[in-house]
Design an enzyme around this catalytic site. Structure first.
Site, PDB file in Angstrom:
ATOM      1  N   GLU A   1       0.237  -6.809   2.486  1.00 15.94           N
ATOM      2  CA  GLU A   1      -0.350  -6.058   3.612  1.00 15.94           C
ATOM      3  C   GLU A   1      -1.587  -6.828   4.028  1.00 15.94           C
ATOM      4  O   GLU A   1      -2.522  -6.983   3.239  1.00 15.94           O
ATOM      5  CB  GLU A   1      -0.700  -4.625   3.198  1.00 15.94           C
ATOM      6  CG  GLU A   1       0.494  -3.737   2.974  1.00 15.94           C
ATOM      7  CD  GLU A   1       1.413  -3.607   4.178  1.00 15.94           C
ATOM      8  OE1 GLU A   1       0.966  -3.820   5.323  1.00 15.94           O
ATOM      9  OE2 GLU A   1       2.612  -3.326   3.969  1.00 15.94           O
TER      10      GLU A   1
ATOM     11  N   GLU B   1      -9.147 -11.758  13.734  1.00 14.04           N
ATOM     12  CA  GLU B   1      -9.674 -10.583  13.037  1.00 14.04           C
ATOM     13  C   GLU B   1     -11.136 -10.832  12.663  1.00 14.04           C
ATOM     14  O   GLU B   1     -11.469 -11.865  12.090  1.00 14.04           O
ATOM     15  CB  GLU B   1      -8.865 -10.326  11.757  1.00 14.04           C
ATOM     16  CG  GLU B   1      -9.296  -9.060  11.061  1.00 14.04           C
ATOM     17  CD  GLU B   1      -8.559  -8.812   9.751  1.00 14.04           C
ATOM     18  OE1 GLU B   1      -8.450  -9.736   8.942  1.00 14.04           O
ATOM     19  OE2 GLU B   1      -8.102  -7.669   9.550  1.00 14.04           O
TER      20      GLU B   1
ATOM     21  N   LYS C   1      -5.801  -6.354 -10.469  1.00 16.68           N
ATOM     22  CA  LYS C   1      -7.057  -7.091 -10.287  1.00 16.68           C
ATOM     23  C   LYS C   1      -7.679  -6.645  -8.966  1.00 16.68           C
ATOM     24  O   LYS C   1      -7.194  -6.982  -7.891  1.00 16.68           O
ATOM     25  CB  LYS C   1      -6.801  -8.604 -10.210  1.00 16.68           C
ATOM     26  CG  LYS C   1      -8.106  -9.386 -10.239  1.00 16.68           C
ATOM     27  CD  LYS C   1      -8.079 -10.655  -9.426  1.00 16.68           C
ATOM     28  CE  LYS C   1      -8.596 -10.527  -8.030  1.00 16.68           C
ATOM     29  NZ  LYS C   1      -9.989 -10.116  -7.864  1.00 16.68           N
TER      30      LYS C   1
ATOM     31  N   GLY D   1      -4.825  -7.835   1.484  1.00 18.59           N
ATOM     32  CA  GLY D   1      -5.995  -8.681   1.692  1.00 18.59           C
ATOM     33  C   GLY D   1      -5.797  -9.586   2.893  1.00 18.59           C
ATOM     34  O   GLY D   1      -5.083  -9.227   3.842  1.00 18.59           O
ATOM     35  N   SER D   2      -6.398 -10.755   2.827  1.00 20.73           N
ATOM     36  CA  SER D   2      -6.398 -11.653   3.985  1.00 20.73           C
ATOM     37  C   SER D   2      -5.077 -12.403   4.132  1.00 20.73           C
ATOM     38  O   SER D   2      -4.340 -12.603   3.157  1.00 20.73           O
ATOM     39  CB  SER D   2      -7.536 -12.652   3.840  1.00 20.73           C
ATOM     40  OG  SER D   2      -7.320 -13.439   2.685  1.00 20.73           O
ATOM     41  N   ASN D   3      -4.809 -12.848   5.348  1.00 23.54           N
ATOM     42  CA  ASN D   3      -3.580 -13.599   5.619  1.00 23.54           C
ATOM     43  C   ASN D   3      -3.520 -14.894   4.823  1.00 23.54           C
ATOM     44  O   ASN D   3      -2.471 -15.281   4.324  1.00 23.54           O
ATOM     45  CB  ASN D   3      -3.474 -13.909   7.116  1.00 23.54           C
ATOM     46  CG  ASN D   3      -3.038 -12.690   7.880  1.00 23.54           C
ATOM     47  OD1 ASN D   3      -3.670 -11.654   7.774  1.00 23.54           O
ATOM     48  ND2 ASN D   3      -1.955 -12.782   8.621  1.00 23.54           N
TER      49      ASN D   3
ATOM     50  N   VAL E   1      -4.829 -15.733   1.829  1.00 20.18           N
ATOM     51  CA  VAL E   1      -4.442 -15.551   0.424  1.00 20.18           C
ATOM     52  C   VAL E   1      -3.007 -15.018   0.345  1.00 20.18           C
ATOM     53  O   VAL E   1      -2.215 -15.454  -0.495  1.00 20.18           O
ATOM     54  CB  VAL E   1      -5.437 -14.612  -0.311  1.00 20.18           C
ATOM     55  CG1 VAL E   1      -4.998 -14.360  -1.744  1.00 20.18           C
ATOM     56  CG2 VAL E   1      -6.842 -15.199  -0.289  1.00 20.18           C
ATOM     57  N   GLY E   2      -2.663 -14.136   1.257  1.00 24.00           N
ATOM     58  CA  GLY E   2      -1.317 -13.564   1.273  1.00 24.00           C
ATOM     59  C   GLY E   2      -0.231 -14.630   1.404  1.00 24.00           C
ATOM     60  O   GLY E   2       0.767 -14.611   0.674  1.00 24.00           O
TER      61      GLY E   2
ATOM     62  N   CYS F   1      -8.340  -2.273   7.983  1.00 26.04           N
ATOM     63  CA  CYS F   1      -7.321  -3.160   8.558  1.00 26.04           C
ATOM     64  C   CYS F   1      -6.734  -2.532   9.818  1.00 26.04           C
ATOM     65  O   CYS F   1      -6.211  -3.228  10.678  1.00 26.04           O
ATOM     66  CB  CYS F   1      -6.237  -3.434   7.532  1.00 26.04           C
ATOM     67  SG  CYS F   1      -5.599  -1.940   6.803  1.00 26.04           S
TER      68      CYS F   1
HETATM   69  P1  NAD Z   1      -9.111 -11.399   0.314  1.00 26.65           P
HETATM   70  O1  NAD Z   1      -7.768 -11.959   0.666  1.00 26.65           O
HETATM   71  O2  NAD Z   1     -10.255 -12.332   0.313  1.00 26.65           O
HETATM   72  O3  NAD Z   1      -9.063 -10.770  -1.152  1.00 26.65           O
HETATM   73  C1  NAD Z   1      -8.105  -9.799  -1.520  1.00 26.65           C
HETATM   74  C2  NAD Z   1      -7.866  -9.897  -3.023  1.00 26.65           C
HETATM   75  O4  NAD Z   1      -7.277 -11.172  -3.313  1.00 26.65           O
HETATM   76  C3  NAD Z   1      -9.150  -9.816  -3.851  1.00 26.65           C
HETATM   77  O5  NAD Z   1      -8.882  -9.099  -5.037  1.00 26.65           O
HETATM   78  C4  NAD Z   1      -9.420 -11.272  -4.164  1.00 26.65           C
HETATM   79  O6  NAD Z   1     -10.179 -11.483  -5.325  1.00 26.65           O
HETATM   80  C5  NAD Z   1      -8.005 -11.807  -4.338  1.00 26.65           C
HETATM   81  N1  NAD Z   1      -7.907 -13.261  -4.190  1.00 26.65           N
HETATM   82  C6  NAD Z   1      -8.697 -14.080  -3.450  1.00 26.65           C
HETATM   83  N2  NAD Z   1      -8.303 -15.363  -3.599  1.00 26.65           N
HETATM   84  C7  NAD Z   1      -7.251 -15.357  -4.441  1.00 26.65           C
HETATM   85  C8  NAD Z   1      -6.418 -16.368  -4.997  1.00 26.65           C
HETATM   86  N3  NAD Z   1      -6.589 -17.658  -4.697  1.00 26.65           N
HETATM   87  N4  NAD Z   1      -5.430 -16.000  -5.830  1.00 26.65           N
HETATM   88  C9  NAD Z   1      -5.234 -14.697  -6.124  1.00 26.65           C
HETATM   89  N5  NAD Z   1      -5.998 -13.686  -5.651  1.00 26.65           N
HETATM   90  C10 NAD Z   1      -6.993 -14.016  -4.818  1.00 26.65           C
HETATM   91  O7  NAD Z   1      -9.352 -10.141   1.267  1.00 26.65           O
HETATM   92  P2  NAD Z   1     -10.627  -9.168   1.314  1.00 26.65           P
HETATM   93  O8  NAD Z   1     -11.747  -9.903   1.954  1.00 26.65           O
HETATM   94  O9  NAD Z   1     -10.840  -8.526  -0.010  1.00 26.65           O
HETATM   95  O10 NAD Z   1     -10.102  -8.005   2.292  1.00 26.65           O
HETATM   96  C11 NAD Z   1     -10.160  -8.095   3.671  1.00 26.65           C
HETATM   97  C12 NAD Z   1      -8.800  -8.409   4.246  1.00 26.65           C
HETATM   98  O11 NAD Z   1      -7.849  -7.460   3.784  1.00 26.65           O
HETATM   99  C13 NAD Z   1      -8.754  -8.292   5.766  1.00 26.65           C
HETATM  100  O12 NAD Z   1      -8.012  -9.360   6.296  1.00 26.65           O
HETATM  101  C14 NAD Z   1      -8.025  -6.984   6.006  1.00 26.65           C
HETATM  102  O13 NAD Z   1      -7.367  -6.880   7.237  1.00 26.65           O
HETATM  103  C15 NAD Z   1      -7.072  -6.969   4.869  1.00 26.65           C
HETATM  104  N6  NAD Z   1      -6.612  -5.604   4.596  1.00 26.65           N
HETATM  105  C16 NAD Z   1      -5.337  -5.269   4.934  1.00 26.65           C
HETATM  106  C17 NAD Z   1      -4.866  -3.970   4.721  1.00 26.65           C
HETATM  107  C18 NAD Z   1      -3.458  -3.593   5.054  1.00 26.65           C
HETATM  108  O14 NAD Z   1      -2.976  -2.604   4.497  1.00 26.65           O
HETATM  109  N7  NAD Z   1      -2.776  -4.302   5.932  1.00 26.65           N
HETATM  110  C19 NAD Z   1      -5.722  -3.016   4.148  1.00 26.65           C
HETATM  111  C20 NAD Z   1      -7.017  -3.393   3.825  1.00 26.65           C
HETATM  112  C21 NAD Z   1      -7.449  -4.697   4.043  1.00 26.65           C
END
Ligand code: NAD
Length: 488
Positions: free
Chosen positions: A255, A390, A180, A233-235, A237-238, A289
């Protein structure tokens, strides 16, 4: 400019078939450089479609795992060849969809090709050890087996590279995948999946379901047949994914965010330091990131470094990423635009001095996009939000410190630990930094941003789940070890 009106409705790939969303609903993917340009429409899928994709992946799992890794590698190699032919087109879609420059968009797509080729080659490498047994008559060895169906959830900032650096190792080690992508950058990945599909993967081995995090993402996370989840993605959601995965005993890999420092000591080559700090802070509009967001500068060279940074930042040409003159495109979306400007306002309110930028750009063609000036703050103290949170935008915080020791302390005084840079010509400083810095990606006289696909990548502290992606390190997550003792 002439606007392209492509506006195609894209479909999910489930069990080898392109399927329209059951809801009949789509979300427009809008060009952040010019919001009048619709790049395409991404399906808003339902829980049932995710379940169908997971069921297809489960069904395909056994026969895919039984293929030899060399045979699986042939699919990846073929996909690489097909993707290579479409680098220009997909690179341009990437630029239109998330805003980075065309050179970066094409470069990222070419990296996708290289990652596929790298993991195709992995099919020839060893996946186990022979260990001396205490019983002389026994053969004791390890082998690695696939985890099963893996769920991949990816962000918008690297819409080609991140999905490929997850799915290529997942596939070569014998897993089937349901991915996704972020809605803001789904069209780009749809085109990559057209290439994968053309490579002839058996039905169910690769599935793409587009939609919201709360519906599509959440169904992947909670489904008992998804044995592992790899998330970037973001901390926020992670953390939620980690707790749900632990609850049901699934493997997970995260990540997450970063707040990466560039340390400039009094022995630094200041021209190099200024150039690479500005590149790492502003390229991709700071939305990496691994971008540099803190310049931690020893006071003896602060004024000279500050002048060099200012000179370079003033020259930055902001514009549509499709224009070859552009150095920095827009931020990727309206929500990015709002949150970066809010972070700038917060920085000002906390008492940092705005040295350059800080405003939205709205003149001429820029009026139609999400443009923000490259922004530099000084008089930033280590406790301010500019030094701790961030921002994920083109904002550099300059922090003046007394000496090298204090620079390391400030660099480490933060919850994140993704990447870091040091600029120095002194070996003793370089060795101390390599030993003491709390970051997973450590550079000396190089940018904090950027990765090498053949090397482990990931962060320390709250920047990751302490696992690593890419290179051979990816094998840890996408396989399980079997320890076998065999006796005649
Ligand atoms: P995000 O966490 O908003 O979204 C990431 C993914 O998670 C998207 O596909 C989103 O639709 C999905 N998502 C959102 N809510 C969810 C939920 N409740 N359940 C399941 N999936 C859900 O992050 P973003 O805005 O897309 O990306 C930016 C962030 O990603 C920044 O914090 C950046 O530092 C981080 N990032 C980290 C790395 C790394 O390798 N460490 C690389 C790129 C980006």
């Amino acid at each position: 400019m002439t606007l392209k009106v492509e506006a195609k409705k894209y479909r999910n790939l489930i069990n080898g078939e392109w399927m329209e969303p059951a809801s009949g609903k789509y979300q427009a993917s809008v060009n952040p450089a010019d919001t009048r340009d619709i790049v395409g429409y991404a399906p808003l899928s339902t829980t049932e479609e995710v379940e169908a994709a997971i069921a297809a992946a489960k069904k395909a799992s056994h026969s895919w795992a039984r293929l030899s890794p060399v045979a699986r590698g042939e699919y990846l190699r073929k996909a690489a060849d097909i993707l290579e032919k479409r680098i220009d087109e997909i690179g341009e879609t990437l630029t239109r969809e998330m805003g980075k420059t065309l050179a970066e968009g094409k470069g990222e797509t070419a990296r996708g090709v290289a990652i596929l080729r790298y993991y195709a080659g992995e099919g020839y490498h060893s996946i186990g050890d022979v260990i001396p047994s205490s019983d002389a008559e026994s053969l004791l060895f390890t082998t690695r087996v696939p985890v099963g169906v893996v769920g991949l959830i990816t962000p918008w900032n690297f819409p080609v590279a991140i999905p490929i650096w997850k799915l290529a190792p997942a596939l070569i080690y014998g897993n089937t995948v349901v991915i996704k992508p972020a809605l803001e950058a789904t069209v780009t990945l749809m085109k990559v999946f057209e290439c994968l599909q053309e490579a002839g993967f058996p039905p169910g081995v690769i599935n793409l379901v587009s939609g919201s995090g709360s519906t599509v993402g959440n169904t992947i996370i909670e489904h008992p047949d998804v044995k592992a989840i790899s998330f970037t993605g973001s901390n926020q959601v992670g953390r939620m994914i980690a707790s749900k995965a632990v609850e049901r005993g699934a493997k997970y890999q995260l990540e997450l965010g970063g707040k990466n420092p560039s340390i400039i000591t009094k022995h630094a080559d200041l021209d190099l330091a200024a150039q690479l700090t500005v590149n790492a802070a502003m390229m991709s509009t700071g939305q990496k990131c691994t971008a540099t967001s803190r310049a931690i500068v020893v006071k003896d060279v602060y004024d000279e470094f500050r002048a060099k940074v200012l000179e370079k930042v003033k020259q930055i040409k902001v514009g549509n990423g499709l224009d070859p003159e552009t150095y920095m495109g827009p931020v990727a979306s309206k929500s990015q635009f709002d949150s970066v400007l809010a972070a700038i306002e917060k920085g000002k309110a906390e008492g940092a001095t705005l040295l350059f930028g800080g405003e939205a750009l709205t003149e001429g063609e820029l009026a139609h996009g999400y443009y923000i000036q490259p922004t530099v703050f000084e008089d930033v103290t280590p406790d301010m939000s500019l030094a701790q949170e961030e921002i994920f935008g083109p904002v550099l915080a300059m922090i003046k410190v007394d000496d090298f020791e204090q620079a390391i302390e400030v660099a480490n005084g933060i919850k994140y630990g993704l990447s870091a840079s040091l600029f120095t010509t002194r070996l003793d400083e370089a060795f101390t930094y390599m030993r003491e810095i709390e970051a997973g990606v450590v550079r000396v006289n190089g940018e904090s941003s950027g990765v090498e696909l053949q090397a482990p990548f990931g962060g320390m502290k709250e920047s990751s789940s302490h696992s690593r992606e890419q290179g051979r390190a990816a094998m840890e997550f996408f396989t399980s070890i079997k320890t076998i003792t065999m006796k005649a």
